[in-house]
Design a protein around this motif. Structure first.
Motif, PDB file in Angstrom:
ATOM      1  N   SER A   1      32.753  34.185  35.316  1.00 50.22           N
ATOM      2  CA  SER A   1      31.901  33.915  36.488  1.00 50.22           C
ATOM      3  C   SER A   1      31.501  32.440  36.583  1.00 50.22           C
ATOM      4  N   GLN A   2      31.478  31.743  35.436  1.00 49.39           N
ATOM      5  CA  GLN A   2      31.020  30.349  35.501  1.00 49.39           C
ATOM      6  C   GLN A   2      32.149  29.329  35.497  1.00 49.39           C
ATOM      7  N   LEU A   3      33.379  29.770  35.230  1.00 52.29           N
ATOM      8  CA  LEU A   3      34.488  28.811  35.213  1.00 52.29           C
ATOM      9  C   LEU A   3      35.639  29.261  36.118  1.00 52.29           C
ATOM     10  N   ILE A   4      36.185  30.463  35.825  1.00 56.83           N
ATOM     11  CA  ILE A   4      37.400  30.879  36.543  1.00 56.83           C
ATOM     12  C   ILE A   4      37.103  31.094  38.036  1.00 56.83           C
ATOM     13  N   GLU A   5      36.042  31.843  38.335  1.00 54.29           N
ATOM     14  CA  GLU A   5      35.745  32.108  39.754  1.00 54.29           C
ATOM     15  C   GLU A   5      35.454  30.823  40.539  1.00 54.29           C
TER      16      GLU A   5
ATOM     17  N   ALA B   1      37.252  26.945  44.519  1.00 51.46           N
ATOM     18  CA  ALA B   1      37.293  25.525  44.885  1.00 51.46           C
ATOM     19  C   ALA B   1      38.725  25.078  45.145  1.00 51.46           C
ATOM     20  N   ALA B   2      39.668  25.522  44.301  1.00 51.37           N
ATOM     21  CA  ALA B   2      41.036  25.012  44.419  1.00 51.37           C
ATOM     22  C   ALA B   2      41.869  25.821  45.410  1.00 51.37           C
ATOM     23  N   LEU B   3      41.668  27.149  45.431  1.00 49.94           N
ATOM     24  CA  LEU B   3      42.535  28.005  46.257  1.00 49.94           C
ATOM     25  C   LEU B   3      41.833  28.484  47.524  1.00 49.94           C
ATOM     26  N   ASN B   4      40.522  28.251  47.620  1.00 49.31           N
ATOM     27  CA  ASN B   4      39.727  28.709  48.765  1.00 49.31           C
ATOM     28  C   ASN B   4      39.963  30.189  49.052  1.00 49.31           C
ATOM     29  N   THR B   5      40.110  30.958  48.004  1.00 47.47           N
ATOM     30  CA  THR B   5      40.386  32.391  48.139  1.00 47.47           C
ATOM     31  C   THR B   5      39.664  33.087  46.978  1.00 47.47           C
ATOM     32  N   PRO B   6      38.941  34.190  47.238  1.00 47.27           N
ATOM     33  CA  PRO B   6      38.230  34.862  46.147  1.00 47.27           C
ATOM     34  C   PRO B   6      39.186  35.321  45.042  1.00 47.27           C
ATOM     35  N   ALA B   7      38.709  35.313  43.795  1.00 47.25           N
ATOM     36  CA  ALA B   7      39.565  35.588  42.637  1.00 47.25           C
ATOM     37  C   ALA B   7      40.260  36.954  42.722  1.00 47.25           C
TER      38      ALA B   7
END
Ligand SMILES: Cc1cc2nc3c(=O)[nH]c(=O)nc-3n(C[C@H](O)[C@H](O)[C@H](O)COP(=O)(O)OP(=O)(O)OC[C@H]3O[C@@H](n4cnc5c(N)ncnc54)[C@H](O)[C@@H]3O)c2cc1C
Length: 432
Positions: free
Chosen positions: A164-168, A173-179
């Motif tokens: 929740s604090q790094l991957i998401e 931020a990079a893909l502008n798409t929810p994980a």
């Protein structure tokens, strides 16, 4: 820089004056070709442009660059912009308002990542080792996964706190798409080149000038000084074959670079390349909302903070624009992958942004806050989902596509747009 002919000079039309079209026009001109740039808007820059808002000059949305954006930085230098003067460089930080979150030290990528994770004091030791083990597994697998894997599936073994604090946050931020919906492979491509790439590749480069000053203004001047016809307010309506050449609204060219967004590119080549057109038209988008707030009494000790977003808090990142060369006390909050907020409407989004600010930066410590502006870009980027079939650069003989949506390893970013523009210009100029 002087133009250097690398093939017999050709007449090249570039359709679209975003960062991709600017990259294409500069590259084609440097190769000695005769270039015409058509831009339907009254200013250059496309989705990464600035526009007045009262006395302020606000960007279309807050942007972040990273050290791995090699071709973007090279293009900026080429047209006379010094990246060090307009970008604030800092090692990757995802610090939250309460001081938690990963912060990488400077230096070579892998030692910096290991030191950063080991020093992530708000994460239990077990989770720090779990995250390092997962990163090592991704690296051993050559940063490859099954094409249909989502980021959530890819990171199933990730400790929840690090997820929740790094991957998401990195994913959105990079893909502008929810994980849960985003492509695991594209995230791995980003991690490989940014987080585990050359020294400085993962550094954040935060604009300390309006986006216009990063590229569009200087690129426009460079093009005009080098004899390129820059036609603003000129929407291209038709592209038709003329023997082995192409007519662009009636004017004959040897090659065309289509650097407009997928829907418009699909419209322009619906009859000349129906399959390409269908693939471009099928792309779906993700929105981004940026809200600007004024809080003269707020005090941050870093220029960018990662914010905890959830169903009631839209923003994942906040920026202290006063610390980045903008008006003192002006802040930007950014909600990426913001489809639910577009559905909720601008008033609900504005109230939720204000409530999130008041929660994270209480008035007792940070003083009052007032709303300044909000910009919603409904088609900010394509939705970067697993197995997405992006349209290729080759549209038809002599017609090349550029833009952040063209098939490539990266999500929709400035660097993806610039790379695609440079590549399309080389192909258009080479006459292949
Ligand atoms: C709010 C927001 C935040 C973002 N944040 C980041 C970020 O932090 N980092 C990052 O790297 N990227 C970010 N991006 C993505 C980045 O802005 C894009 O990837 C990039 O700007 C795309 O450039 P482009 O040239 O491919 O397309 P565009 O910028 O869309 O340019 C296409 C141009 O073609 C013109 N055009 C369209 N049709 C025609 C026609 N028929 N004739 C003539 N001209 C035409 C348009 O007016 C436009 O100027 C963000 C995007 C948005 C919207």
């Amino acid at each position: 820089m002087s133009a250097v002919a690398e093939a017999a000079p050709r007449r090249v039309a570039v359709v679209g004056g975003g960062w991709s079209g600017l990259a294409a026009a500069v590259t084609a001109r440097r190769s000695g070709h005769e270039v015409t740039l058509h831009e339907m808007a009254s200013r250059l820059g496309g989705r990464a442009r600035s526009a007045p808002h009262g006395e302020l000059l606000l960007d279309n949305g807050q942007h972040i660059l990273v050290g791995a954006y090699a071709q973007t930085l090279a293009l900026m230098r080429l047209v006379g912009v010094d990246p060090d003067a307009v970008l604030h460089r800092l090692p990757l930080t995802l610090r939250t308002p309460d001081g938690a979150g990963l912060q990488l030290p400077a230096g070579p990528a892998i030692p910096a990542f290991v030191r950063g994770v080991l020093g992530w004091h708000t994460l239990p030791w077990r989770d720090r080792f779990g995250l390092l083990a997962l990163a090592a597994r991704w690296r051993l697998a050559g940063f490859r996964c099954e094409p249909h894997t989502t980021v959530a599936e890819l990171a199933r073994a990730c400790p929840r706190s690090a997820y929740s604090q790094l991957i998401e946050p990195l994913c959105v931020a990079a893909l502008n798409t929810p994980a849960e919906e985003a492509s695991g492979q594209v995230l791995l491509n980003v991690l490989k080149d940014a987080l585990f790439g050359a020294p400085g590749a993962s550094d954040l480069l935060l604009p300390r000038a309006p986006l216009d000053a990063l590229l569009p203004h200087a690129a426009g001047q460079w093009l005009q000084a080098h004899g390129v016809a820059v036609r603003l307010g000129d929407r291209v309506e038709r592209i038709e074959p003329d023997g082995t050449r192409w007519r662009v609204d009636g004017e004959v060219h040897d090659a065309v670079v289509l650097a407009c967004p997928p829907r418009e590119a699909a419209r322009l080549c619906a009859t000349i390349a129906p399959d390409w057109s269908a693939r471009a038209a099928a792309m779906v988008y993700q929105p981004i909302v940026t809200t600007w707030l004024r809080a003269p009494g707020a005090r941050w000790d870093v220029a960018m903070l990662a914010l905890r977003s959830n169903a009631t808090r839209p923003a994942q990142f906040g920026f202290d624009l006063g610390a980045l060369g903008g008006p003192r006390g002006l802040y930007a909050l950014v909600a990426s992958g913001a489809a639910p907020w577009v559905e909720a409407g601008p008033d609900a989004t504005r109230e939720a942004m204000l409530a999130q600010w008041r929660h994270d930066f209480p008035a007792e410590r940070h003083g009052p806050v007032e709303w300044v502006a909000q910009r919603t870009e409904k088609r900010a980027t394509f939705a970067c989902v697993p197995g997405l079939q992006r349209p290729p650069a080759a549209v038809a003989p002599g017609v090349w596509a550029a833009g952040d949506h063209v098939a490539g390893p990266y999500p929709a970013t400035l660097e993806g747009a610039v790379r695609a523009g440079v590549e399309a210009a080389h192909r258009a100029g080479a006459g292949v």
